[in-house]
Scaffold this active site. Sequence first.
Site, PDB file in Angstrom:
ATOM      1  CG  ASP A 212      95.384  35.720  39.829  1.00  0.00           C
ATOM      2  OD1 ASP A 212      95.213  34.761  39.062  1.00  0.00           O
ATOM      3  OD2 ASP A 212      94.465  36.506  40.131  1.00  0.00           O
ATOM      4  CG  ASP A 214      91.041  40.051  40.253  1.00  0.00           C
ATOM      5  OD1 ASP A 214      91.372  39.776  39.088  1.00  0.00           O
ATOM      6  OD2 ASP A 214      90.047  40.725  40.515  1.00  0.00           O
TER       7      ASP A 214
END
Length: 290
Positions: A212, A214
């Site tokens: 991801d 974040d």
Amino acid sequence: MIKADIGIIGGSGLYKMDALKDVEEVQVDTPFGAPSDALIVGTLEGTRVAFLARHGRNHHLMPSELPFRANIYAMKQLGVKYLISASAVGSLKEEAKPLDMVVPDQFIDRTKNRISTFFGEGIVAHIAFGDPVCGQLAGVVADAIANLNLPDVNLHRGGTYICMEGPAFSTKAESNLYRSWGATIIGMTNLPEAKLAREAEIAYATLALVTDYDCWHPDHDSVTVDMIIGNLQRNAVNAQKVIQETVRRLSENPFTSDAHSALEYAILTPLDKVPAATKDQLNLLLQKYL
Ligand SMILES: CSC[C@H]1O[C@H](OP(=O)(O)O)[C@H](O)[C@@H]1O
Ligand SMILES: Nc1ncnc2[nH]cnc12
């Protein structure tokens, strides 16, 4: 006596290694308690390897609850010389995309609540940690990734891994602060492992699997577990391929690392002044210096 040359710690999403043959499940006891789970010892590319699911096979341990000392000491008890740590991470840089792999060469410690040393109780040691991962082992892992040419996966050689306490993910202010520090990725587990592995004279490298962005990225929603589950699964398949290729290369070209003698000049306390109980507890680390 069950032995393994290479250790593998599997993080979020990687709870087993499907390609292991002649598998034995070993309940290891250590002076620091039980590891996160049984160690699974098996053959991969003709070499005995030991696999440990960092959070347990059912992911029941939070990062702050992990028995880091027991996990590393258990690997040492099996004779592990090289330790590959597979870990899910968030990306702090645009160019490190979900599914990419990063082989970091630096860490920044943002943990608050971890025991990251085997020493104390009457013995003081300060290991060198300027280069917190074994450069040779990291090179083997990176070369393995490069050689596999996995679809949708870019390799990033080097980079800084921020190790945060968790379990909550970062705030946007924190995420942007880490970006301003030039960090590449963020996770919650690898720094205590790297320190303890160095103290245990085990060469350690991280295979970081991006799940991801974040929460800093304007075009992506902030990270949630729900959002990253698919990437964790794809990463787990890719990680097993990389680990297998790394083990093949390591078995063909084993090497001696500086990590293998990290304690040589690190211990300040004269060993004849160390309490007997402490010496017993750390026997595996100290025996070659006694
Ligand atoms: C799955 S999101 C947060 C979780 O994932 C990472 O685990 P690991 O390093 O064991 O792969 C991160 O450190 C958190 O524990
Ligand atoms: N964004 C993130 N922060 C901390 N640990 C992570 N593990 C996977 N993604 C993460």
